[in-house]
Design an enzyme around this catalytic site. Structure first.
Site, PDB file in Angstrom:
ATOM      1  N   ASN A   6      35.689 159.302  64.845  1.00 33.97           N
ATOM      2  CA  ASN A   6      34.742 158.753  65.825  1.00 33.97           C
ATOM      3  C   ASN A   6      35.394 157.641  66.642  1.00 33.97           C
ATOM      4  O   ASN A   6      35.177 157.544  67.848  1.00 33.97           O
ATOM      5  CB  ASN A   6      33.474 158.242  65.141  1.00 33.97           C
ATOM      6  N   ASN A  11      25.660 151.330  64.919  1.00 32.42           N
ATOM      7  CA  ASN A  11      26.226 152.166  63.864  1.00 32.42           C
ATOM      8  C   ASN A  11      25.842 153.627  64.108  1.00 32.42           C
ATOM      9  O   ASN A  11      24.777 153.913  64.641  1.00 32.42           O
ATOM     10  CB  ASN A  11      25.661 151.726  62.508  1.00 32.42           C
ATOM     11  N   HIS A  16      25.075 157.189  62.089  1.00 27.63           N
ATOM     12  CA  HIS A  16      24.723 157.645  60.749  1.00 27.63           C
ATOM     13  C   HIS A  16      24.425 159.148  60.817  1.00 27.63           C
ATOM     14  O   HIS A  16      23.641 159.600  61.659  1.00 27.63           O
ATOM     15  CB  HIS A  16      23.494 156.876  60.238  1.00 27.63           C
ATOM     16  N   SER A  21      22.047 159.980  64.004  1.00 27.03           N
ATOM     17  CA  SER A  21      21.367 158.837  64.634  1.00 27.03           C
ATOM     18  C   SER A  21      22.384 157.757  64.984  1.00 27.03           C
ATOM     19  O   SER A  21      23.326 157.523  64.228  1.00 27.03           O
ATOM     20  CB  SER A  21      20.367 158.192  63.659  1.00 27.03           C
ATOM     21  N   ASP A  61      20.852 150.933  57.088  1.00 27.86           N
ATOM     22  CA  ASP A  61      20.571 152.008  58.053  1.00 27.86           C
ATOM     23  C   ASP A  61      19.142 151.922  58.591  1.00 27.86           C
ATOM     24  O   ASP A  61      18.445 152.942  58.729  1.00 27.86           O
ATOM     25  CB  ASP A  61      20.798 153.392  57.399  1.00 27.86           C
ATOM     26  N   GLU A 111      28.158 164.225  66.494  1.00 30.47           N
ATOM     27  CA  GLU A 111      28.563 162.813  66.556  1.00 30.47           C
ATOM     28  C   GLU A 111      29.466 162.528  67.755  1.00 30.47           C
ATOM     29  O   GLU A 111      29.295 161.523  68.446  1.00 30.47           O
ATOM     30  CB  GLU A 111      29.316 162.425  65.281  1.00 30.47           C
TER      31      GLU A 111
HETATM   32  C1  GAR Z   1      30.899 159.852  60.117  1.00 30.72           C
HETATM   33  O1  GAR Z   1      30.320 161.093  59.782  1.00 30.72           O
HETATM   34  C2  GAR Z   1      29.838 158.781  60.200  1.00 30.72           C
HETATM   35  O2  GAR Z   1      28.621 159.237  60.707  1.00 30.72           O
HETATM   36  C3  GAR Z   1      29.709 158.390  58.750  1.00 30.72           C
HETATM   37  O3  GAR Z   1      31.042 158.354  58.292  1.00 30.72           O
HETATM   38  C4  GAR Z   1      31.787 159.359  58.977  1.00 30.72           C
HETATM   39  C5  GAR Z   1      33.068 158.733  59.473  1.00 30.72           C
HETATM   40  O4  GAR Z   1      33.945 159.709  59.958  1.00 30.72           O
HETATM   41  N1  GAR Z   1      29.045 157.121  58.584  1.00 30.72           N
HETATM   42  C6  GAR Z   1      28.173 156.869  57.623  1.00 30.72           C
HETATM   43  O5  GAR Z   1      27.884 157.661  56.743  1.00 30.72           O
HETATM   44  C7  GAR Z   1      27.560 155.474  57.675  1.00 30.72           C
HETATM   45  N2  GAR Z   1      26.527 155.336  56.709  1.00 30.72           N
HETATM   46  P1  GAR Z   1      35.185 159.299  60.860  1.00 30.72           P
HETATM   47  O6  GAR Z   1      35.925 158.211  60.100  1.00 30.72           O
HETATM   48  O7  GAR Z   1      36.006 160.544  60.985  1.00 30.72           O
HETATM   49  O8  GAR Z   1      34.663 158.825  62.176  1.00 30.72           O
END
Ligand code: GAR
Length: 205
Positions: A16, A120, A122, A149, A158, A187
């Site tokens: 992300n 953030n 989620h 979200s 969250d 995302e």
């Molecule tokens: C993502 O799916 C994000 O939505 C989640 O961690 C992942 C990070 O992936 N976040 C949560 O669960 C927060 N509670 P990335 O490091 O490849 O972006």
């Protein structure tokens, strides 16, 4: 032109973070009649082996002005409060208009949350499936509509006000790998849009 400074926090894979930099860094947008340039000033990991640090190193080869890459290991601090105080000290020098959590798997203390504007992402349709296993929890649910979200960060888990959500309808025969990939695709579309919307909300206030 108005400049908006972002600092991104992450803990692991960093996809992300990479996607946000790719789509928004040094780009200009018309927001509420203002010409706005978004600048990702720094990206910080609380884990020294996070793969996202390699992604950032690769991205930085493209830029003359580098995005600062910071490692601040929570494991080196006695407690959450001390880590968060140092985190705030480090971030302050970048004067972030927005702190963007992108897979930053830490709960932030109230003083930190009150010091910055923080958003953030989620991977569930909040308020459903809060916490660290949202994709697995959504997958195991009977929900037909699943999604992602982006929300303002407040003192709860969250729980802050939603900025944007996006969803899809799943089919009965999807396996976990497919399901997870579809969530990640949402995302990468949603977070850049939600950042623009958050900047818009900031300019209004
Ligand atoms: C993502 O799916 C994000 O939505 C989640 O961690 C992942 C990070 O992936 N976040 C949560 O669960 C927060 N509670 P990335 O490091 O490849 O972006």
């Amino acid at each position: 032109m108005k400049k908006i400074n972002l600092v991104i926090l992450f803990s692991g894979n960093g996809k992300n973070m990479e996607n946000i930099i790719f789509k928004l860094h040094k780009k200009q947008f018309q927001i509420l009649g203002h010409c706005v340039e978004i600048c990702v000033r720094a990206a910080l990991s609380n884990k020294k082996n996070a793969y996202g640090l390699k992604r950032l190193e690769n991205l930085n080869t493209q830029y003359y002005e580098k995005i600062d890459s910071i490692i601040l290991e929570h494991a080196n601090f006695a407690n959450r409060e001390e880590f968060d105080r140092q985190l705030a000290n480090v971030l302050e020098k970048y004067k972030p208009d927005l702190v963007v959590l992108a897979g930053f798997m830490r709960i932030l203390s109230p003083f930190f949350v009150n010091q910055f504007q923080i958003i953030n992402i989620h991977p569930s349709l909040l308020p459903k499936y809060k916490g660290a296993h949202a994709i697995k929890d959504s997958f195991e649910s009977k929900d037909r509509e699943v999604g992602v979200s982006v929300h303002w960060v407040d003192e709860g888990l969250d729980s802050g006000r939603i900025i944007l959500q996006a969803s899809r309808l799943r089919q009965e025969d999807e396996d976990f790998e497919f399901f997870e990939n579809q969530i990640h695709k949402i995302e990468y579309d949603l977070y850049p849009q939600a950042i623009i919307k958050a900047i818009e909300e900031g300019l209004k206030s």
